[in-house]
Design a protein around this motif. Structure first.
Motif, PDB file in Angstrom:
ATOM      1  N   SER A   4      23.282  33.357  11.299  1.00  0.00           N
ATOM      2  CA  SER A   4      23.756  32.347  11.046  1.00  0.00           C
ATOM      3  C   SER A   4      24.437  31.725  12.275  1.00  0.00           C
ATOM      4  O   SER A   4      24.755  32.885  13.207  1.00  0.00           O
ATOM      5  CB  SER A   4      24.584  32.423  10.024  1.00  0.00           C
ATOM      6  OG  SER A   4      26.225  32.889  10.587  1.00  0.00           O
TER       7      SER A   4
ATOM      8  N   ARG B 262      27.115  31.019  12.687  1.00  0.00           N
ATOM      9  CA  ARG B 262      28.931  31.462  13.133  1.00  0.00           C
ATOM     10  C   ARG B 262      28.575  33.292  13.003  1.00  0.00           C
ATOM     11  O   ARG B 262      29.126  33.549  14.196  1.00  0.00           O
ATOM     12  CB  ARG B 262      29.582  31.816  11.385  1.00  0.00           C
ATOM     13  CG  ARG B 262      30.850  30.178  11.317  1.00  0.00           C
ATOM     14  CD  ARG B 262      31.160  30.312  10.319  1.00  0.00           C
ATOM     15  NE  ARG B 262      30.723  30.575   9.480  1.00  0.00           N
ATOM     16  CZ  ARG B 262      31.506  30.584   7.501  1.00  0.00           C
ATOM     17  NH1 ARG B 262      32.370  30.384   7.504  1.00  0.00           N
ATOM     18  NH2 ARG B 262      30.891  30.795   6.813  1.00  0.00           N
ATOM     19  N   GLU B 263      27.397  33.529  12.655  1.00  0.00           N
ATOM     20  CA  GLU B 263      27.020  35.007  13.607  1.00  0.00           C
ATOM     21  C   GLU B 263      26.805  35.031  15.077  1.00  0.00           C
ATOM     22  O   GLU B 263      27.247  35.816  15.735  1.00  0.00           O
ATOM     23  CB  GLU B 263      25.468  35.811  12.565  1.00  0.00           C
ATOM     24  CG  GLU B 263      26.822  36.068  10.960  1.00  0.00           C
ATOM     25  CD  GLU B 263      25.577  36.507   9.977  1.00  0.00           C
ATOM     26  OE1 GLU B 263      26.002  37.058   9.386  1.00  0.00           O
ATOM     27  OE2 GLU B 263      24.711  35.835  10.390  1.00  0.00           O
TER      28      GLU B 263
ATOM     29  N   VAL C 126      27.861  33.184  17.028  1.00  0.00           N
ATOM     30  CA  VAL C 126      29.623  32.936  18.185  1.00  0.00           C
ATOM     31  C   VAL C 126      29.930  33.798  18.158  1.00  0.00           C
ATOM     32  O   VAL C 126      30.034  34.630  18.930  1.00  0.00           O
ATOM     33  CB  VAL C 126      30.017  31.588  17.880  1.00  0.00           C
ATOM     34  CG1 VAL C 126      31.341  31.524  17.991  1.00  0.00           C
ATOM     35  CG2 VAL C 126      29.353  30.724  17.296  1.00  0.00           C
ATOM     36  N   LEU C 127      29.636  34.698  16.973  1.00  0.00           N
ATOM     37  CA  LEU C 127      30.544  35.919  16.531  1.00  0.00           C
ATOM     38  C   LEU C 127      30.108  36.787  18.054  1.00  0.00           C
ATOM     39  O   LEU C 127      30.791  37.766  18.187  1.00  0.00           O
ATOM     40  CB  LEU C 127      30.880  36.159  15.193  1.00  0.00           C
ATOM     41  CG  LEU C 127      31.820  37.726  14.818  1.00  0.00           C
ATOM     42  CD1 LEU C 127      33.141  38.107  16.111  1.00  0.00           C
ATOM     43  CD2 LEU C 127      31.352  38.159  13.417  1.00  0.00           C
TER      44      LEU C 127
ATOM     45  N   GLY D  75      39.061  30.367  16.765  1.00  0.00           N
ATOM     46  CA  GLY D  75      38.735  29.928  16.281  1.00  0.00           C
ATOM     47  C   GLY D  75      38.953  29.341  14.904  1.00  0.00           C
ATOM     48  O   GLY D  75      38.585  28.251  14.116  1.00  0.00           O
TER      49      GLY D  75
ATOM     50  N   GLN E 240      33.522  39.111   8.447  1.00  0.00           N
ATOM     51  CA  GLN E 240      32.440  38.331   9.322  1.00  0.00           C
ATOM     52  C   GLN E 240      31.979  39.212  10.362  1.00  0.00           C
ATOM     53  O   GLN E 240      30.750  39.768   9.723  1.00  0.00           O
ATOM     54  CB  GLN E 240      32.440  37.057  10.275  1.00  0.00           C
ATOM     55  CG  GLN E 240      33.051  35.336   9.003  1.00  0.00           C
ATOM     56  CD  GLN E 240      33.291  34.386  10.218  1.00  0.00           C
ATOM     57  OE1 GLN E 240      33.404  34.366  11.912  1.00  0.00           O
ATOM     58  NE2 GLN E 240      33.713  32.995   9.904  1.00  0.00           N
TER      59      GLN E 240
END
Length: 488
Positions: free
Chosen positions: A429, A431-432, A434-435, A452, A462
């Motif tokens: 995803s 967000r994943e 970015v992480l 964040g 996450q």
């Protein structure tokens, strides 16, 4: 050449320009592979518009020479612009006795300009005009050149049967190896067309034979050498020898040779290098390779469909659709040869996004194009399992297509892949993604949470979700796995 220096930018006077133009056309007529750059530069400076149209054959031959010079110098935009001006002026009244011969020379020059710039349909149309005029004049040189340019343009557009007919009519043997009788003309365009046909058929043996024949045309000519190497690289790719193919094609795309006549050959080599990277599971490097590289006007070189493949490998379906949106807007202007691969990639992106009906429609359109062309190249770098799943659904909905579907399935299985190709990357995803980037940067979970503007527990949650998706136990293992898969 009239005493003018081509380096001054001063346009040559008519008498000297006519002599230079006649010299250039004579060299082309003799099949010369290497033409003095100073002669090309001198001719390219002339403005054909300065010759009254009433001087029909002089005007046509000068215009033809200028287009040829611009094309051979790699000034393709200038060559195509001049060619389009000529197309708009067709129909002018010309009364000189030798005007048809001059017109045939002009049409073949226009065809060469369009072919060199990737405008395959315009090139084929102009080659047919040259052949029509040349047949009336019984001009053997123009007939041979017209057939050669017609063969190249049809092959570029994915009309492989038509390309083979033009090759046979040009005196080449039916198996396209070029091992027929020796010609007094330049057969390079025929060999180029034959290389495209052999590539579509995944015929590595024929590609190697063609490579040797092209090199033998003129062993000292840079364009022949680059073309021969491109054919060798394609043969290695077809045989699944990806590391060797990558090394071979890099000598073209990263080499220092700068002969602008190689525009299309180098473009094909660049696309081949991107395909090799994608077949090896390295989509990010493929995207970097193609960054800022435009497709040709009609997308005979369509780098957008290769970008779409890279986005699909990265699980970026919407980006894959965005990359090919311009192709769809081209409509009927889009090259027929590169249309099926982009439709297939859009079908897979749409399928993943849950748009089943649209995915099936895009896949069905590509399916029929592939059947009619006989080419396997649209299937390069596609995810095999998803392609076969779409093919199965097409067969279920159309039982009468079962034999054709089985044929396409066999082509899918024949597409070369890296034996060590890693499993498909799970889709992350936003967000994943970015992480994952922050984890690789060395930032702590606390820093990531602060940057964040979320709680540390949110980031921990996450991270656990990311590790589970990757089937790893922690941060270091996750970063290592993503690096091995080419994610970064």
């Amino acid at each position: 050449m009239g005493g003018e220096s081509s380096g001054t930018g001063v346009r040559p006077q008519l008498p000297g320009a006519v002599r230079a133009a006649d010299e250039l056309i004579e060299l082309v007529q003799r099949g010369a592979t290497r033409i003095p750059p100073l002669l090309l530069q001198h001719v390219a400076l002339f403005d054909p518009a300065s010759i009254p149209r009433s001087r029909g054959s002089v005007s046509r031959r000068m215009t033809a020479a200028v287009i040829i010079a611009s094309t051979r110098l790699g000034r393709l935009d200038d060559a195509v612009e001049q060619a389009r001006r000529e197309l708009r002026s067709v129909g002018a009244v010309l009364e000189e006795r030798d005007v048809e011969s001059a017109e045939a020379v002009l049409w073949s020059a226009i065809a060469e300009a369009f072919a060199s710039a990737g405008w395959s349909r315009e090139g084929a149309s102009s080659a047919l005009r040259a052949l029509d005029v040349a047949d009336r004049e019984a001009d053997a040189w123009i007939v041979h050149r017209g057939r050669a340019l017609l063969a190249v343009c049809r092959a570029m557009n994915g009309e492989y049967d038509g390309a083979e007919r033009a090759i046979r009519e040009g005196g080449m043997v039916a198996d396209l190896t070029g091992a027929g009788a020796e010609s007094t003309f330049n057969d390079y365009p025929f060999f180029l067309a034959a290389i495209l046909v052999a590539s579509a058929a995944f015929d590595s043996a024929r590609l190697r034979t063609l490579s040797e024949r092209v090199r033998s045309i003129d062993p000292e000519d840079e364009t022949m050498e680059v073309t021969a190497r491109a054919a060798e690289a394609m043969a290695l790719l077809v045989d699944g020898r990806l590391d060797q193919a990558a090394a071979a094609v890099a000598t073209i795309t990263h080499g220092t040779a700068g002969d602008q006549r190689q525009h299309m050959v180098r473009g094909f080599a660049l696309g081949m290098q991107a395909d090799i990277l994608l077949a090896r599971g390295d989509p990010r490097r493929a995207l970097r390779l193609l960054e800022g590289v435009p497709s040709t006007g009609s997308h005979s070189l369509c780098f957008d469909m290769q970008r779409a493949s890279a986005h699909l490998q990265l699980g970026q379906e919407r980006e894959a659709l965005a990359a090919t949106a311009g192709c769809i807007r081209l409509g009927a202007e889009h090259c027929l040869r590169t249309l099926p691969p982009l439709l297939l990639r859009r079908a897979i992106a749409l399928e993943r996004l849950g748009h089943e009906a649209r995915a099936d429609a895009s896949f069905a359109e590509a399916f029929h194009h592939i059947l009619s062309s006989g080419s396997a190249t649209p299937l390069l770098t596609l995810p095999h399992a998803e392609t076969l799943r779409l093919l199965h659904r097409l067969r279920e909905a159309n039982p009468d297509l079962a034999p054709q579907a089985a044929e396409i399935a066999s082509r899918v299985e024949a597409v070369p892949r890296d034996p060590a190709e890693p499993p498909s990357m799970p889709r992350l995803s936003p967000r994943e993604q970015v992480l994952a980037d922050r984890l690789r940067s060395g930032a702590t979970l606390t820093q990531i949470a602060q940057d964040g503007h979320v709680s540390i527990n949110t980031i921990k949650s996450q991270a656990r979700s990311l590790y589970a998706k990757l089937d790893v136990s922690g941060r270091d293992e996750a970063v290592s796995l993503l690096e091995r898969r080419g994610y970064f």
